[in-house]
Design an enzyme around this catalytic site. Structure first.
Site: not given
Ligand code: ARG
Length: 256
Positions: A72, A118, A212-213
């Site tokens: 993503h 993902d 993320s990632g």
């Molecule tokens: N989707 C988020 C990003 O793009 C990460 C989310 C992780 N959230 C969490 N509460 N652990 O950085």
């Protein structure tokens, strides 16, 4: 990642309260990490990022020329991404190495409806030769309640710590059952075979936007990647990670 000092103080007070009441105390709080302890932690920056220093996502170095990140994260043109290694403070461009991305592989099973698979593998235009790599965890049984992996990232701290600076936090593996017990996690696509459910049901410590990632590390191996959550560090809302063992075969094909 990790949440405000105020929240931490409240949690610490609560822990001390519980501790004095005779229950087992637990450790609360994330801390600044050095790139010496996490040389394989990669900032996957983007020239289009609204965050300072180009901060965008995290990734992990798994071979001199390969990084693993979240699928993503790959919603911009390939030419706008760059990987940064060895730079804990993204504002300090006197240290670290930078590479563009020459190739992107996104797991064919990834879709935005259920957020499954993902995972993406990026090829570095200029390999980070000589930097220790993080081996992949290929055993499904590594994801079990009671294990305590550590998450790394440059993401939001919700005012707890320095911005755009590498942080780490121990986030207990809560087991798949914990996330499967939450209807909205199930409807968002949480899957036992390909996700790890980790964090604190009390809230206070978690990954967040911009992480993320990034790597979730257990016993020196890449157990998972920061994938999604509901808010950050909210009570009853643990973090969801892509489980590397669940996609190991496809990943190994890309990495070797
Ligand atoms: N989707 C988020 C990003 O793009 C990460 C989310 C992780 N959230 C969490 N509460 N652990 O950085």
């Amino acid at each position: 990642m990790i949440v405000s000092r105020r929240v931490q103080a409240v949690l610490l007070a609560a822990v001390l309260l519980v501790a004095t009441a005779g229950a087992k105390p637990v450790i609360v709080g994330g801390t600044v990490a050095s790139t010496a302890e996490a040389p394989w932690a990669i900032a996957l920056n983007n020239t289009q990022s609204a965050a300072s220093g180009g901060r965008y996502c995290g990734a992990a170095l798994v071979a001199p020329n390969k990084i693993v990140t979240a699928a993503h994260c790959m919603d911009e043109a390939v030419s706008t991404y760059y990987a940064v290694q060895g730079r804990a403070d993204l504002a300090d461009d006197s240290v670290g190495r930078v590479s563009g991305i020459s190739k992107v592989w996104i797991h064919p099973g990834y879709n935005t409806k259920d957020n499954r698979y993902d995972v993406a593998v990026l090829t570095l235009a200029r390999p980070f030769t000589g930097v220790p790599v993080l081996p992949l965890e290929t055993r499904a049984r590594a994801d079990r309640a009671g294990a305590v992996p550590t998450v790394y990232g440059w993401g939001d701290t919700q005012e707890t710590g320095p911005d755009e600076t590498l942080q780490k936090a121990a986030v207990p593996d809560l087991g798949d059952k914990t996330c499967l017990a939450n209807k909205s996690y199930v409807s968002n696509g949480y899957a036992a075979a390909t996700n790890v459910c980790a964090g604190y049901l009390a809230g206070g410590i978690d990954a967040c936007q911009g992480d993320s990632g990034g790597p979730l590390v257990l016993n020196g191996r890449l157990l998972g990647l920061v994938s999604w959550g509901q808010g950050c560090a909210q009570p009853g809302k643990p973090g969801v990670y892509a489980e590397v063992a669940g996609v190991a075969r496809a990943l190994l094909q890309q990495v070797r």
